[in-house]
Structures are given as C-alpha cells and as structure tokens.
Design an enzyme around this catalytic site. Structure first.
Site, PDB file in Angstrom:
ATOM      1  N   LEU A 251       0.812  -1.216   0.000  1.00  0.00           N
ATOM      2  CA  LEU A 251       0.000   0.000   0.000  1.00  0.00           C
ATOM      3  C   LEU A 251       0.844   1.264   0.000  1.00  0.00           C
ATOM      4  CD1 LEU A 251      -2.561  -1.090   2.782  1.00  0.00           C
ATOM      5  CD2 LEU A 251      -2.766  -1.416   0.299  1.00  0.00           C
TER       6      LEU A 251
ATOM      7  N   TYR B  40       2.280  11.509 -11.555  1.00  0.00           N
ATOM      8  CA  TYR B  40       1.762  10.529 -10.604  1.00  0.00           C
ATOM      9  C   TYR B  40       1.239   9.298 -11.333  1.00  0.00           C
ATOM     10  CZ  TYR B  40      -1.333   8.395  -7.120  1.00  0.00           C
ATOM     11  OH  TYR B  40      -1.968   7.514  -6.278  1.00  0.00           O
TER      12      TYR B  40
ATOM     13  N   LYS C 127       2.574   5.324 -11.143  1.00  0.00           N
ATOM     14  CA  LYS C 127       1.722   4.205 -10.744  1.00  0.00           C
ATOM     15  C   LYS C 127       1.688   3.145 -11.849  1.00  0.00           C
ATOM     16  CE  LYS C 127      -0.181   4.165  -7.283  1.00  0.00           C
ATOM     17  NZ  LYS C 127       0.300   3.781  -5.920  1.00  0.00           N
TER      18      LYS C 127
ATOM     19  N   ASN D 274     -11.428   7.266  -6.047  1.00  0.00           N
ATOM     20  CA  ASN D 274     -11.323   8.025  -4.802  1.00  0.00           C
ATOM     21  C   ASN D 274     -11.815   7.161  -3.637  1.00  0.00           C
ATOM     22  OD1 ASN D 274     -10.763  10.969  -5.806  1.00  0.00           O
ATOM     23  ND2 ASN D 274     -12.348  10.154  -7.150  1.00  0.00           N
TER      24      ASN D 274
ATOM     25  N   PRO E 122     -44.019  13.887  39.270  1.00  0.00           N
ATOM     26  CA  PRO E 122     -44.968  13.034  40.000  1.00  0.00           C
ATOM     27  C   PRO E 122     -46.375  13.627  40.016  1.00  0.00           C
ATOM     28  CG  PRO E 122     -42.901  13.191  41.216  1.00  0.00           C
ATOM     29  CD  PRO E 122     -42.807  14.172  40.072  1.00  0.00           C
ATOM     30  N   GLY E 123     -47.379  12.773  39.758  1.00  0.00           N
ATOM     31  CA  GLY E 123     -48.770  13.187  39.783  1.00  0.00           C
ATOM     32  C   GLY E 123     -49.254  13.854  38.512  1.00  0.00           C
TER      33      GLY E 123
END
Length: 369
Positions: A53, A103, A107, A132, A281-282
């Site tokens: 890689l 590039y 490659k 990508n 409560p209630g």
C-alpha cells in the site's frame, strides 16, 4: 498467516490492519517510512501475503513519484526474489495510472513492474486501480476532496468547489478493506486484468457538498440522514469521524413547564421521530387522539399508567408501565390516551411517532380519556 503491510500508517493501511486484528490475524508485519529498512528483508523472507500500500501522492519533488511508486516496489520485489518467496502480492494503484501526469506514470510503472514479476516468477499478483477512497482516518488537505470537505465543514472552515457538476467515482474504506481481506481467501473480484472493489458510488461533487452541509445542519433540525441509501450512510459516518473532539455533543431544545419537559431527539423524513418526555410526580399528559398518527411509548425510568379509550366508547383500558420492566406500548389511532406519573420521582418516557409534526395538520385532537 504472516501478512506484510507496506504503508501501514497510511489511510488504507491503518483501516486494513485494524480489521485484520479484529478478525484475529496476529502475525502482521507493519512497514512504513519510519520502519528500519533492515526489517523489510526479514518481513519479505517470512510473509505469506503482501499488501503493498506504500506510495507517494504529493511529493515536494516530482522525481519522488518514481522513487516512491516505482523504485520502492522494485526494492520490495527484489527482497522477495532474494528469499524465493512466491507469496501473493497485492498492489494499491490508482485510476490515474491511465493518465500521463507524473503521478499516473509512476503508478503505471509500478503496475507493469509487478505484472512482469508475477509472470516471470509464477507469482499471483493483484493490482487494484482504486478510484477516490473515502472514510475515517483519511488525511484532509492532501489528496481526498471528501476528507478535506469533511474536515473544513466540521471545523467551520470554508471550502472551494471549482465545478460542482464533476462526477466522482468513490469507494468506501470498509468496502475496500473487506475486498482486500477477501483476497486472502482467493475471493477477490476482477475486471479484466485488474482487481476491483465491487461497490463503487458515482455522485456529483456538488451533491456531496450539499449532503455534508445537511449533516452539519442536522444538529439544528434533529433530522438524521437517509440511511437506506448506502452512500449517504457511509458519507455520514465519514463526516462524523472528522468532528473536533470537543464538539461531539450538542444541546437539544427542551420544552419545559411545571409538568416536566418534552424534547425532540431524532427526526427522519420517512421513519418518524423520537422524543423524550419527562413527567413530574402526579402529572398527566396527553388526553388526545389521532386519525392516522401512531406512537410507541417506552418508560425507561419511574412508574406510570397509560390509559386508552376508544372515542366512541366509555370503556377505559389501562397499562401499568415502569422503568424496572421495559416494555413498549403501542398507541393506535382512534383511541384517546394519556400517560400519568403515579410514582414519587420523575418519569422518563421515550416516545416514537410515525411522522414528524406538521403544524398545518398535526392530526392531534383533544379529548379527555
């Protein structure tokens, strides 16, 4: 199995190694720029599989393209030849190998070298021309527009989009890693002579930007992305991975009165919304019914009772609910209903509704149970 990973600290390398360890691969030789060169030969001697890689994307000197993408590949192969190691080798290349820029040429040279090596030495080679790649841990302001946009938008920085109509081809890092690990078992995918990641997403650059800004706005409107869409789900996960570490949390608007509070938590376009209701409560809340809207109540703390009455009946139905026994109570249409806190502490209820509130037609009608 002993696995050599070059470029171990790079974007793909980090994700691959993490998942290999998750799958209980323990003999992983991690090689990167700061690894002593002497270890390369040791790793090449013992490796059963090589993930190559390592590469150069943005050097200061264009000559470094060839050094990083061709010459190091040559060194790697020479070490394998030296120890007569005929293990399979995978190469991370790029769709730019079809182009004539420095590039792309570097490659392509690495690809040709590996293909020749495979034929001359009867070695299995797997060359992936990645489009990508996006996902967590990708370096922003380097060679990924998605990473740069995610970083800048989460950090309130501006972005530049030269042409929003550009069609992007993208692969998600988890899909890449799954494919690479499948190659260990000879289950890689091919398209002619090159290996491929089966799932490729094509989307315009401007649409990606719109989605990322919508993710940012979700903290204000409480909507979550459309997760049935594979790309949007993956992009949202990627976006979140770029959040500043001091901004993981965000406040919700609590609607508070003497009875307690009601707070919207999550909204969706097609799966309704989730809210948190706190009753003192209630206190009794509700006393209304719906034509089509339906809800699910889940008391997670406290004790209460949920009452129902079909609007054309005098019969009242009661369900006792408590945080000590989690159970969901469906609220069907056509029944007026309420929920009363009969305990001595606050009662917390998670409420799901099958639709978000439409102020023009709330489908909510007052009627005492």
């Amino acid at each position: 199995m002993k696995i050599l990973v070059t470029g171990a600290k790079g974007f793909i390398g980090k994700n691959l190694i993490s998942e290999l360890k998750n799958r209980k691969y323990t003999d992983i030789f991690e090689y990167d720029m700061d690894t002593p060169e002497s270890l390369l030969e040791e790793y090449c001697k013992d490796a059963d599989f090589v993930y190559h890689l390592a590469g150069v994307n943005r050097p200061l000197d264009q000559d470094d393209f060839m050094k990083g993408n061709f010459e190091f590949t040559s060194v790697l192969l020479d070490s394998l030849i030296k120890y007569e190691n005929k293990c399979p080798i995978m190469l991370s290349s790029s769709i730019q190998a079809e182009l004539k820029n420095p590039y792309g040429l570097s490659k392509k040279a690495g690809e040709d070298l590996l293909f020749t090596y495979g034929k001359e030495n009867n070695v299995k080679v797997l060359i992936y021309r990645f489009p990508n790649v996006f996902g967590k841990w990708c370096r922003p302001n380097y060679n990924s527009a998605v990473a740069t946009f995610c970083h800048n938008i989460t950090h309130d920085l501006s972005i530049t989009v030269n042409d929003p109509s550009v069609l992007m081809s993208l692969v998600y890092i988890d899909d890449v890693v799954n494919e690479l690990i499948s190659a260990l078992d000879n289950n890689e995918h091919y398209e002619n002579e090159f290996c491929v990641v089966p799932t490729v997403h094509q989307i315009k650059l401007g649409e990606i930007v719109d989605l990322l800004y919508s993710f940012k706005n979700n903290r204000n409107n409480y909507f979550v992305p459309y997760l049935d869409d594979g790309f949007e789900k993956k992009l949202y996960s990627t976006y979140l991975s770029y959040l500043p570490e001091d901004q993981f949390s965000y406040e919700l608007k609590m609607n508070v009165d003497h009875r307690g509070s009601f707070t919207e938590f999550i909204k969706t376009n097609d799966r309704g919304q989730v809210s948190v209701n706190i009753s003192k409560p209630g206190i009794t809340k509700g006393n209304h019914w719906h034509h089509t809207k339906n809800e699910k109540f889940l008391v997670v703390s406290g004790t209460g009772v949920i009452r129902f009455r079909k609007i054309d009946s005098e019969s009242i139905i009661e369900y006792r609910v408590s945080g000590s026994k989690l159970e969901v109570v469906d609220i069907p249409p056509g029944y007026t209903h309420n929920i009363e806190n009969i305990g001595d502490s606050d009662m917390v209820t998670i409420m799901w509704a099958n639709e978000t509130l439409d102020p023009n037609y709330p489908d909510t009608f007052f009627l005492e149970v």
